[in-house]
Design a protein around this motif. Structure first.
Motif, PDB file in Angstrom:
ATOM      1  N   SER A  30       1.015  -1.203   0.112  1.00 40.97           N
ATOM      2  CA  SER A  30       0.198  -0.309   0.548  1.00 40.97           C
ATOM      3  C   SER A  30       0.511   1.459   0.517  1.00 40.97           C
ATOM      4  CB  SER A  30      -0.947   0.072   1.410  1.00 40.97           C
ATOM      5  OG  SER A  30      -1.000  -1.199   1.116  1.00 40.97           O
ATOM      6  N   ASN A 212      -7.742   4.799   3.901  1.00 38.97           N
ATOM      7  CA  ASN A 212      -8.139   4.293   2.874  1.00 38.97           C
ATOM      8  C   ASN A 212      -7.722   3.482   1.334  1.00 38.97           C
ATOM      9  OD1 ASN A 212     -10.376   6.266   3.069  1.00 38.97           O
ATOM     10  ND2 ASN A 212      -8.807   7.683   2.339  1.00 38.97           N
ATOM     11  N   SER A 213      -6.668   2.377   2.276  1.00 37.50           N
ATOM     12  CA  SER A 213      -6.329   1.816   0.927  1.00 37.50           C
ATOM     13  C   SER A 213      -6.868   0.228   1.127  1.00 37.50           C
ATOM     14  CB  SER A 213      -4.809   0.753   1.725  1.00 37.50           C
ATOM     15  OG  SER A 213      -4.631   0.012   1.242  1.00 37.50           O
ATOM     16  N   ALA A 214      -7.482  -0.462  -0.290  1.00 37.38           N
ATOM     17  CA  ALA A 214      -8.200  -1.444   0.355  1.00 37.38           C
ATOM     18  C   ALA A 214      -7.318  -2.618   0.228  1.00 37.38           C
ATOM     19  CB  ALA A 214      -8.668  -1.729  -1.509  1.00 37.38           C
ATOM     20  N   ALA A 217      -8.474  -3.293   3.628  1.00 33.64           N
ATOM     21  CA  ALA A 217      -9.520  -2.847   4.355  1.00 33.64           C
ATOM     22  C   ALA A 217      -9.891  -4.253   5.040  1.00 33.64           C
ATOM     23  CB  ALA A 217     -10.000  -3.094   3.148  1.00 33.64           C
TER      24      ALA A 217
END
Ligand SMILES: C[S@@+](CC[C@H](N)C(=O)[O-])C[C@H]1O[C@@H](n2cnc3c(N)ncnc32)[C@H](O)[C@@H]1O
Length: 261
Positions: A30, A212-214, A217
């Motif tokens: 990320s 906000n990093s997918a 999540a």
């Protein structure tokens, strides 16, 4: 691209003897990808390569264009007759994975004796510095000074084995580093094994990146405080860790990636 790197994290990484696991591998991914997307330039460096587990992850994420400096004593296995030395095993892992080591960018020696100019002469300013070498206070003190003096303004330092009771002086070294910096550096993310630090001006940027990093999540993001700054602690619940270990041990590592979606 992201799926090829996730495949590497959940399949190839376990084939290299060493210490980085999926949660931190996903944090590395990320940070490095978002730095690139945000035009935050600079090289990558690692103190403490061992057989290259985190080094080859950095190589995989960075691709062939990135300059990645590897620093290690490389003195493990040297007295054991026919066993290949640490350095040969490191090079062999690179050949096997199709990620050959650029030996021009390897420093074989004691990191605590290096001068910042020796690093910047090879790779310029550094945007991501992984510190995983000697685990006593003198090592962490010297290595964090080296990182601080070679780091780009927007650079990140990843300290390994923080808050690990097996290596208490690492935590002391990181706390000393942050406190002596007088607020210039602050932690923004912690996992079970690592603490991630940046200059205060970039704390908000990296905090938002982590939030906000997918790729991150799947973790619980728990806000905590460390020496005056807010830190996202990425919690990996026991159930997921057990499911992951079971899949890897039963030869189903190809499916283990799903556990972390
Ligand atoms: C825990 S291992 C690194 C693990 C590695 N990052 C991985 O992903 O598997 C620590 C490494 O630090 C190296 N090391 C210890 N003291 C050092 C020093 N003073 N200078 C350079 N390397 C050192 C050791 O040789 C060893 O390979």
């Amino acid at each position: 691209m992201n799926s090829a790197i996730r495949k590497f994290i959940f399949h190839d990484l376990q084939t290299i003897e060493g210490y980085i696991d999926p949660p931190d591998a996903l944090v590395f991914l990320s940070l490095l990808q978002d730095q690139k997307d945000s035009d935050l330039a600079g090289a990558i460096a690692e103190i403490g390569v061992f057989y290259g587990r985190s080094y080859f992850l950095l190589r995989k994420i960075g691709g062939s264009d990135e300059k990645i400096l590897a620093i290690d004593l490389f003195d493990i296995d040297q007295t054991t007759g026919n066993t290949p030395s640490q350095y040969s095993r490191f090079l062999e892992n690179g050949r096997r994975l199709g990620l050959p080591v650029d030996e021009e960018l390897v420093i074989r020696g004691d990191s605590t004796r290096l001068e910042p100019a020796e690093l910047t002469a090879k790779i310029g300013k550094i945007r991501f510095f992984s510190i995983d070498g000697g685990h006593m206070l003198q090592h962490v003190t010297a290595d964090s000074r080296l990182a601080m003096e070679t780091l780009a303004d927007h650079g990140v330092i990843a300290f390994d084995d923080t808050f690990n009771p097996a290596w208490p002086e690492v935590t002391v070294g990181v706390a000393d580093f942050l406190r002596k910096s007088g607020g210039a550096f602050s932690a923004f993310c912690m996992t079970k094994y690592k603490t991630y630090v940046c200059r205060r001006e970039f704390h908000e940027f990296y905090s938002e990146l982590i939030a906000n990093s997918a790729n991150l999540a799947a973790f619980d993001h728990v806000e905590t405080e460390f020496l005056g700054s807010k830190v996202a602690r990425l919690h990996n619940p026991l159930g997921r860790r057990m499911a992951y270990e079971l899949m890897v041990r039963s030869g189903m590592s190809a499916f283990s990636e799903r556990v972390y979606r």
